[in-house]
Design an enzyme around this catalytic site. Sequence first.
Site, PDB file in Angstrom:
ATOM      1  N   CYS A  85       2.431 -31.193  13.464  1.00 11.16           N
ATOM      2  CA  CYS A  85       1.968 -30.051  12.669  1.00 11.16           C
ATOM      3  C   CYS A  85       0.444 -29.968  12.751  1.00 11.16           C
ATOM      4  O   CYS A  85      -0.135 -28.892  12.890  1.00 11.16           O
ATOM      5  CB  CYS A  85       2.354 -30.222  11.197  1.00 11.16           C
ATOM      6  SG  CYS A  85       4.021 -30.793  10.861  1.00 11.16           S
ATOM      7  N   CYS A  88      -1.498 -28.122  15.588  1.00 13.09           N
ATOM      8  CA  CYS A  88      -1.657 -26.659  15.503  1.00 13.09           C
ATOM      9  C   CYS A  88      -2.359 -26.222  14.223  1.00 13.09           C
ATOM     10  O   CYS A  88      -3.123 -25.269  14.231  1.00 13.09           O
ATOM     11  CB  CYS A  88      -0.302 -25.967  15.585  1.00 13.09           C
ATOM     12  SG  CYS A  88       0.460 -26.103  17.210  1.00 13.09           S
ATOM     13  N   HIS A 190      18.423 -18.432 -19.258  1.00 13.18           N
ATOM     14  CA  HIS A 190      16.966 -18.581 -19.088  1.00 13.18           C
ATOM     15  C   HIS A 190      16.138 -17.440 -19.664  1.00 13.18           C
ATOM     16  O   HIS A 190      14.924 -17.552 -19.738  1.00 13.18           O
ATOM     17  CB  HIS A 190      16.650 -18.804 -17.611  1.00 13.18           C
ATOM     18  CG  HIS A 190      17.173 -20.123 -17.117  1.00 13.18           C
ATOM     19  ND1 HIS A 190      16.809 -21.320 -17.696  1.00 13.18           N
ATOM     20  CD2 HIS A 190      18.042 -20.441 -16.127  1.00 13.18           C
ATOM     21  CE1 HIS A 190      17.418 -22.315 -17.082  1.00 13.18           C
ATOM     22  NE2 HIS A 190      18.194 -21.817 -16.121  1.00 13.18           N
ATOM     23  N   ARG A 227      18.594 -27.079  -7.070  1.00 11.69           N
ATOM     24  CA  ARG A 227      18.640 -26.850  -8.522  1.00 11.69           C
ATOM     25  C   ARG A 227      19.502 -25.629  -8.856  1.00 11.69           C
ATOM     26  O   ARG A 227      20.288 -25.637  -9.791  1.00 11.69           O
ATOM     27  CB  ARG A 227      17.217 -26.666  -9.039  1.00 11.69           C
ATOM     28  CG  ARG A 227      17.083 -26.179 -10.463  1.00 11.69           C
ATOM     29  CD  ARG A 227      17.350 -27.283 -11.462  1.00 11.69           C
ATOM     30  NE  ARG A 227      18.556 -27.021 -12.234  1.00 11.69           N
ATOM     31  CZ  ARG A 227      18.880 -27.653 -13.349  1.00 11.69           C
ATOM     32  NH1 ARG A 227      18.117 -28.616 -13.817  1.00 11.69           N
ATOM     33  NH2 ARG A 227      19.974 -27.362 -13.997  1.00 11.69           N
ATOM     34  N   CYS A 231      22.769 -25.167 -11.241  1.00 12.63           N
ATOM     35  CA  CYS A 231      22.953 -24.235 -12.365  1.00 12.63           C
ATOM     36  C   CYS A 231      24.272 -23.485 -12.250  1.00 12.63           C
ATOM     37  O   CYS A 231      24.886 -23.146 -13.258  1.00 12.63           O
ATOM     38  CB  CYS A 231      21.775 -23.273 -12.472  1.00 12.63           C
ATOM     39  SG  CYS A 231      20.341 -24.033 -13.271  1.00 12.63           S
TER      40      CYS A 231
HETATM   41  C1  HEC Z   1      24.669 -22.320 -18.745  1.00 11.27           C
HETATM   42  C2  HEC Z   1      23.232 -22.251 -18.704  1.00 11.27           C
HETATM   43  C3  HEC Z   1      22.535 -22.032 -17.377  1.00 11.27           C
HETATM   44  C4  HEC Z   1      22.714 -21.000 -16.499  1.00 11.27           C
HETATM   45  C5  HEC Z   1      23.698 -19.859 -16.572  1.00 11.27           C
HETATM   46  C6  HEC Z   1      21.706 -21.182 -15.483  1.00 11.27           C
HETATM   47  N1  HEC Z   1      20.960 -22.296 -15.731  1.00 11.27           N
HETATM   48 FE1  HEC Z   1      19.259 -22.818 -14.781  1.00 11.27          FE
HETATM   49  N2  HEC Z   1      19.085 -24.461 -15.972  1.00 11.27           N
HETATM   50  C7  HEC Z   1      19.961 -24.785 -16.987  1.00 11.27           C
HETATM   51  C8  HEC Z   1      19.555 -26.044 -17.572  1.00 11.27           C
HETATM   52  C9  HEC Z   1      20.258 -26.760 -18.719  1.00 11.27           C
HETATM   53  C10 HEC Z   1      18.392 -26.449 -16.894  1.00 11.27           C
HETATM   54  C11 HEC Z   1      17.538 -27.693 -17.159  1.00 11.27           C
HETATM   55  C12 HEC Z   1      16.689 -27.442 -18.396  1.00 11.27           C
HETATM   56  C13 HEC Z   1      15.875 -26.197 -18.243  1.00 11.27           C
HETATM   57  O1  HEC Z   1      14.849 -26.223 -17.538  1.00 11.27           O
HETATM   58  O2  HEC Z   1      16.317 -25.128 -18.736  1.00 11.27           O
HETATM   59  C14 HEC Z   1      18.107 -25.411 -15.910  1.00 11.27           C
HETATM   60  C15 HEC Z   1      17.013 -25.411 -15.061  1.00 11.27           C
HETATM   61  C16 HEC Z   1      16.707 -24.416 -14.147  1.00 11.27           C
HETATM   62  C17 HEC Z   1      15.520 -24.381 -13.330  1.00 11.27           C
HETATM   63  C18 HEC Z   1      14.422 -25.435 -13.271  1.00 11.27           C
HETATM   64  C19 HEC Z   1      13.299 -25.149 -14.260  1.00 11.27           C
HETATM   65  C20 HEC Z   1      12.169 -26.123 -14.150  1.00 11.27           C
HETATM   66  O3  HEC Z   1      11.320 -26.146 -15.048  1.00 11.27           O
HETATM   67  O4  HEC Z   1      12.098 -26.880 -13.189  1.00 11.27           O
HETATM   68  C21 HEC Z   1      15.601 -23.248 -12.561  1.00 11.27           C
HETATM   69  C22 HEC Z   1      14.614 -22.780 -11.517  1.00 11.27           C
HETATM   70  C23 HEC Z   1      16.843 -22.585 -12.927  1.00 11.27           C
HETATM   71  N3  HEC Z   1      17.474 -23.308 -13.897  1.00 11.27           N
HETATM   72  C24 HEC Z   1      17.285 -21.413 -12.350  1.00 11.27           C
HETATM   73  C25 HEC Z   1      18.523 -20.831 -12.625  1.00 11.27           C
HETATM   74  C26 HEC Z   1      19.066 -19.705 -11.897  1.00 11.27           C
HETATM   75  C27 HEC Z   1      18.384 -18.996 -10.751  1.00 11.27           C
HETATM   76  C28 HEC Z   1      20.283 -19.422 -12.456  1.00 11.27           C
HETATM   77  C29 HEC Z   1      21.316 -18.411 -12.007  1.00 11.27           C
HETATM   78  C30 HEC Z   1      21.873 -18.617 -10.682  1.00 11.27           C
HETATM   79  C31 HEC Z   1      20.473 -20.353 -13.543  1.00 11.27           C
HETATM   80  N4  HEC Z   1      19.395 -21.192 -13.604  1.00 11.27           N
HETATM   81  C32 HEC Z   1      21.559 -20.343 -14.406  1.00 11.27           C
HETATM   82  C33 HEC Z   1      21.016 -24.033 -17.430  1.00 11.27           C
HETATM   83  C34 HEC Z   1      21.451 -22.859 -16.868  1.00 11.27           C
HETATM   84  C1  HEC Z   2       2.693 -25.332  18.457  1.00 13.53           C
HETATM   85  C2  HEC Z   2       1.973 -24.955  17.250  1.00 13.53           C
HETATM   86  C3  HEC Z   2       2.617 -25.226  15.903  1.00 13.53           C
HETATM   87  C4  HEC Z   2       3.161 -26.404  15.453  1.00 13.53           C
HETATM   88  C5  HEC Z   2       3.321 -27.712  16.175  1.00 13.53           C
HETATM   89  C6  HEC Z   2       3.530 -26.157  14.086  1.00 13.53           C
HETATM   90  N1  HEC Z   2       3.254 -24.884  13.718  1.00 13.53           N
HETATM   91 FE1  HEC Z   2       3.471 -24.052  11.887  1.00 13.53          FE
HETATM   92  N2  HEC Z   2       2.815 -22.274  12.588  1.00 13.53           N
HETATM   93  C7  HEC Z   2       2.296 -22.053  13.845  1.00 13.53           C
HETATM   94  C8  HEC Z   2       1.815 -20.693  13.923  1.00 13.53           C
HETATM   95  C9  HEC Z   2       1.156 -20.048  15.133  1.00 13.53           C
HETATM   96  C10 HEC Z   2       2.050 -20.092  12.672  1.00 13.53           C
HETATM   97  C11 HEC Z   2       1.709 -18.644  12.219  1.00 13.53           C
HETATM   98  C12 HEC Z   2       2.708 -17.662  12.728  1.00 13.53           C
HETATM   99  C13 HEC Z   2       3.997 -17.732  11.965  1.00 13.53           C
HETATM  100  O1  HEC Z   2       4.020 -17.553  10.738  1.00 13.53           O
HETATM  101  O2  HEC Z   2       5.039 -18.012  12.591  1.00 13.53           O
HETATM  102  C14 HEC Z   2       2.680 -21.121  11.851  1.00 13.53           C
HETATM  103  C15 HEC Z   2       3.055 -20.930  10.527  1.00 13.53           C
HETATM  104  C16 HEC Z   2       3.425 -21.955   9.665  1.00 13.53           C
HETATM  105  C17 HEC Z   2       3.665 -21.789   8.252  1.00 13.53           C
HETATM  106  C18 HEC Z   2       3.563 -20.499   7.474  1.00 13.53           C
HETATM  107  C19 HEC Z   2       2.152 -20.253   7.043  1.00 13.53           C
HETATM  108  C20 HEC Z   2       2.015 -19.053   6.158  1.00 13.53           C
HETATM  109  O3  HEC Z   2       0.863 -18.618   5.954  1.00 13.53           O
HETATM  110  O4  HEC Z   2       3.025 -18.531   5.631  1.00 13.53           O
HETATM  111  C21 HEC Z   2       3.997 -23.018   7.763  1.00 13.53           C
HETATM  112  C22 HEC Z   2       4.339 -23.367   6.324  1.00 13.53           C
HETATM  113  C23 HEC Z   2       3.971 -23.942   8.866  1.00 13.53           C
HETATM  114  N3  HEC Z   2       3.626 -23.259   9.999  1.00 13.53           N
HETATM  115  C24 HEC Z   2       4.250 -25.294   8.758  1.00 13.53           C
HETATM  116  C25 HEC Z   2       4.314 -26.163   9.846  1.00 13.53           C
HETATM  117  C26 HEC Z   2       4.710 -27.548   9.736  1.00 13.53           C
HETATM  118  C27 HEC Z   2       5.041 -28.261   8.437  1.00 13.53           C
HETATM  119  C28 HEC Z   2       4.689 -28.057  11.007  1.00 13.53           C
HETATM  120  C29 HEC Z   2       5.110 -29.440  11.442  1.00 13.53           C
HETATM  121  C30 HEC Z   2       6.463 -29.855  11.062  1.00 13.53           C
HETATM  122  C31 HEC Z   2       4.263 -26.984  11.899  1.00 13.53           C
HETATM  123  N4  HEC Z   2       4.055 -25.863  11.157  1.00 13.53           N
HETATM  124  C32 HEC Z   2       4.115 -27.116  13.254  1.00 13.53           C
HETATM  125  C33 HEC Z   2       2.220 -22.975  14.862  1.00 13.53           C
HETATM  126  C34 HEC Z   2       2.677 -24.275  14.804  1.00 13.53           C
END
Ligand code: HEC
Ligand code: HEC
Length: 270
Positions: A85, A88, A190, A227, A231
Amino acid sequence: MRKMMMAATLAALAASPVAQADPPFDPKDPKMAPYMAGDKRSGYTFAEPETRAMQDDDFSNPGFLWVEDGKKLWSKAEGKAGKSCKDCHGEAEKSMKGVGTVYPRFDPHANMLLTLEQKINQCRTERMGADAYKFDSKPYNAMATYVKHQSRGMPLAVQTDGPAAPYFDMGRRLYYERRGMSDIACKHCHEDLSGLHMRSELLSQGMPNGFPQYRLKWQTLGSAQKRIRGCFEEVRAEPYPVDSLENTVIEMYATWRANGLRVESPAVRK
Ligand code: HEC
Ligand code: HEC
């Protein structure tokens, strides 16, 4: 029938003792200001003091093991092109700063919405001639955490216009869609019930600004994709497959809701 079950579940949730974070959450506490944006609250503000203390100290935050691993992988040449990485992108501290604030993002190159993890894998397969990291493997999580960590402290800024718009609309639809035995949507837990206890857990606003995050319940670090699947299991619904369009647009919508909150990766949560 399903409606009744949902009503019963919501009533049961609402009837369980309403408890605040311990110590009680004070929105005017200056210590909490960096973890809020208007009415938006990071999961940090819902976390218990011990969990917050683990996150506050980089040496006690277990997520830093992944940051360190990612740092090593960054300069490791792999694949047919024999490149790392770093070859580049140079120093990640500079080139990856801010990158983690805009994913999931529409990628013109792939002509689809990509998570940060998928974008990293795109560089591996298409630019390095290396295998994609396997979902939830050590290097998959390590590299994503290392890259995302370069944006720590910066506000999330997921874009929803232009070619991203149809993904955003689909994400919103799925976020509000009822599912599972209890017929509950993301928004019920949420948006409507945040701040209430569900079993032993205090429901947060479900903000993904800390991912990849170390979860004490997992005893390891994991992605937002993981995560969200968890959920679904909370409501006994069949989760969408990892990296499916559905799971990715839900991640996008959930991350957009958190726009303005600062990246905490790697956060620590219960
Ligand atoms: C029945 C209740 C419930 C539902 C429905 C639910 N979640 Fe959660 N979710 C939780 C619980 C419990 C946690 C852990 C505690 C917290 O951060 O709320 C959590 C945590 C999360 C977190 C992490 C928050 C952090 O601070 O890291 C994300 C992101 C999340 N939920 C997204 C979603 C999404 C997207 C959906 C729908 C697809 C969803 N949840 C549906 C109960 C729920
Ligand atoms: C041979 C060259 C090359 C290598 C090796 C390479 N990348 Fe990239 N990468 C690029 C170029 C060029 C772009 C910008 C064009 C694009 O988004 O595809 C890019 C874009 C990205 C982006 C998005 C940046 C943005 O602004 O959204 C991420 C994240 C990334 N590279 C991570 C990595 C990681 C982690 C590695 C190693 C595991 C890696 N790249 C290896 C050439 C490289």
